[in-house]
Design a protein around this motif. Structure first.
Motif, mmCIF file in Angstrom:
data_model
loop_
_atom_site.group_PDB
_atom_site.id
_atom_site.type_symbol
_atom_site.label_atom_id
_atom_site.label_comp_id
_atom_site.label_asym_id
_atom_site.label_seq_id
_atom_site.Cartn_x
_atom_site.Cartn_y
_atom_site.Cartn_z
ATOM 1 N N ARG A 18 -1.743 -7.150 -5.990
ATOM 2 C CA ARG A 18 -0.591 -7.044 -4.509
ATOM 3 C C ARG A 18 -0.369 -8.941 -5.277
ATOM 4 O O ARG A 18 0.857 -9.247 -4.975
ATOM 5 C CB ARG A 18 -1.493 -7.846 -4.105
ATOM 6 N N ILE A 39 -0.495 -9.379 -8.784
ATOM 7 C CA ILE A 39 -0.812 -9.821 -10.339
ATOM 8 C C ILE A 39 0.087 -10.422 -10.937
ATOM 9 O O ILE A 39 -0.513 -11.387 -11.631
ATOM 10 C CB ILE A 39 -1.047 -8.144 -11.045
ATOM 11 N N ARG A 90 -11.854 -13.529 -3.980
ATOM 12 C CA ARG A 90 -9.559 -13.663 -5.313
ATOM 13 C C ARG A 90 -10.733 -14.279 -6.250
ATOM 14 O O ARG A 90 -10.228 -13.764 -8.107
ATOM 15 C CB ARG A 90 -8.913 -14.316 -4.740
ATOM 16 N N SER A 108 0.910 -1.300 -0.155
ATOM 17 C CA SER A 108 0.097 0.330 0.358
ATOM 18 C C SER A 108 0.814 1.624 0.024
ATOM 19 O O SER A 108 1.806 1.066 0.688
ATOM 20 C CB SER A 108 -0.665 0.430 1.295
ATOM 21 N N SER A 140 -10.693 -9.098 0.717
ATOM 22 C CA SER A 140 -9.392 -9.906 0.347
ATOM 23 C C SER A 140 -8.364 -10.832 0.737
ATOM 24 O O SER A 140 -7.698 -11.649 -0.562
ATOM 25 C CB SER A 140 -8.115 -8.598 -0.498
ATOM 26 N N ARG A 185 0.523 8.643 1.282
ATOM 27 C CA ARG A 185 -1.325 8.491 1.723
ATOM 28 C C ARG A 185 -1.374 9.195 2.726
ATOM 29 O O ARG A 185 -2.592 9.867 2.229
ATOM 30 C CB ARG A 185 -0.827 7.123 2.555
ATOM 31 N N ARG A 218 -2.063 -3.294 7.388
ATOM 32 C CA ARG A 218 -2.120 -3.595 6.085
ATOM 33 C C ARG A 218 -1.214 -4.262 6.005
ATOM 34 O O ARG A 218 -1.721 -5.722 4.595
ATOM 35 C CB ARG A 218 -2.886 -2.507 5.412
ATOM 36 N N SER A 278 -9.096 -5.300 2.851
ATOM 37 C CA SER A 278 -8.326 -5.708 3.435
ATOM 38 C C SER A 278 -8.930 -7.098 3.810
ATOM 39 O O SER A 278 -7.760 -7.794 3.270
ATOM 40 C CB SER A 278 -6.917 -4.963 4.150
ATOM 41 N N ARG A 328 -1.556 -13.345 4.347
ATOM 42 C CA ARG A 328 -2.447 -14.479 4.294
ATOM 43 C C ARG A 328 -1.938 -15.833 3.472
ATOM 44 O O ARG A 328 -1.889 -15.416 2.917
ATOM 45 C CB ARG A 328 -3.517 -13.147 3.310
ATOM 46 N N ALA A 379 -9.431 -1.151 -6.829
ATOM 47 C CA ALA A 379 -10.412 -0.833 -6.540
ATOM 48 C C ALA A 379 -11.619 -1.518 -6.498
ATOM 49 O O ALA A 379 -12.891 -1.635 -6.333
ATOM 50 C CB ALA A 379 -10.652 0.564 -7.990
ATOM 51 N N ARG A 414 -12.571 5.523 -1.259
ATOM 52 C CA ARG A 414 -11.631 6.288 -1.138
ATOM 53 C C ARG A 414 -11.506 6.585 0.100
ATOM 54 O O ARG A 414 -10.779 7.329 0.352
ATOM 55 C CB ARG A 414 -11.198 7.188 -2.369
HETATM 56 O O1 DC Z 1 -4.097 -1.385 -3.699
HETATM 57 P P1 DC Z 1 -5.535 -0.587 -2.990
HETATM 58 O O2 DC Z 1 -5.293 0.265 -1.845
HETATM 59 O O3 DC Z 1 -6.590 -0.083 -3.492
HETATM 60 O O4 DC Z 1 -6.140 -2.112 -2.032
HETATM 61 C C1 DC Z 1 -7.009 -2.520 -1.160
HETATM 62 C C2 DC Z 1 -6.799 -3.857 -0.894
HETATM 63 O O5 DC Z 1 -7.454 -4.816 -1.330
HETATM 64 C C3 DC Z 1 -5.594 -4.009 -0.003
HETATM 65 O O6 DC Z 1 -5.468 -4.363 1.233
HETATM 66 C C4 DC Z 1 -4.969 -5.352 -0.029
HETATM 67 C C5 DC Z 1 -5.982 -6.005 -1.435
HETATM 68 N N1 DC Z 1 -5.567 -6.202 -2.943
HETATM 69 C C6 DC Z 1 -5.136 -7.653 -2.429
HETATM 70 O O7 DC Z 1 -5.399 -7.852 -2.267
HETATM 71 N N2 DC Z 1 -5.054 -8.190 -4.244
HETATM 72 C C7 DC Z 1 -5.457 -7.519 -5.302
HETATM 73 N N3 DC Z 1 -4.742 -7.075 -6.621
HETATM 74 C C8 DC Z 1 -4.968 -5.923 -5.571
HETATM 75 C C9 DC Z 1 -5.763 -5.062 -3.900
#
Ligand code: DC
Length: 227
Positions: A130, A132, A109, A13, A103, A157, A180, A100, A187, A37, A91
């Protein structure tokens, strides 16, 4: 038609992923996909449904009620939750916590995976998140893991939230960010970690422009014969 180019940007983050991804997409003419998002929108749905953070699994049976779409107006990404533009509403700090929490759930997921992969199949994308490079697009031609120190990320931030007129304390932002980080990296489902073939970039000491230039160089090198 050539195979779409997929650029995966992961990191903790506040590392600047979304700012960088947005600018890179604009400059390269790619579609920007902000996967955070999507988690935030599901978090917002959970909050509105009256589901508490401590009972977040209750969102799983409600997933079929949720439709998420990305649309672009003048190149700007808007996210729609069941047809409503929630780009601004997601936001806030409370929705960061909800995002969080949702997720961590494997079914959430899984639910978003197809949407994310579909976009990457059809378009040149810069996708940030996170997992990708590790899970969503393991074959992405370019993978960048963007980091910065926790203090620097909290400072950025905090600044961003102040500029949006939200009443926040630096210490609270810093503590939330550490919590976070801990949650995202520990996790079981798709934890935050660099893909083995990701280029790691630490932006702590760089300006926005410097970071952007370095990222463009990495993308240029990895896609030499294609772009
Ligand atoms: O990037 P962000 O702060 O908008 O993401 C919000 C939450 O979503 C963050 O705590 C982690 C999760 N997240 C995730 O687990 N996997 C992703 N590909 C994107 C975000």
């Amino acid at each position: 038609m050539r195979t779409p180019i997929n650029v995966a940007i992961d990191g903790p983050s506040g590392a600047g992923k979304s700012t960088m991804a947005r600018l890179l997409a604009q400059q390269l003419g790619f579609v920007y996909v902000d996967t955070g998002a999507m988690y935030r929108s599901i978090g917002l749905y959970a909050k509105r449904a009256g589901i508490g953070l401590e009972e977040i699994e209750a969102i799983v049976p409600r997933l079929p009620e949720i439709t998420i779409q990305l649309r672009y107006t003048d190149g700007v990404q808007h996210i729609f939750l069941n047809g409503e533009d929630v780009s601004e509403e997601i936001r806030t700090e409370i929705i960061s916590r909800y995002a969080s929490a949702v997720s961590t759930l494997a079914p959430v997921r899984e639910y978003l995976l197809e949407l994310q992969r579909g976009l990457a199949r059809d378009h040149d994308v810069i996708m940030d998140g996170r997992d990708i490079g590790t899970v969503v697009l393991p074959n992405a031609q370019v993978k960048i893991f963007l980091t910065a120190s926790a203090e620097e990320r909290a400072r950025r931030r905090y600044q961003e939230l102040l500029e949006k007129g939200q009443a926040v304390e630096y210490d609270q932002v810093y503590q939330d960010l550490l919590a976070r980080d801990e949650k995202d990296t520990s996790r079981a489902a798709a934890p935050l970690k660099p893909a083995a073939d990701a280029v790691q970039l630490n932006s702590t000491a760089y300006t926005l422009e410097e970071t952007l230039e370095r990222m463009k160089t990495i993308i240029g090198e990895k896609t030499q014969n294609v772009l």
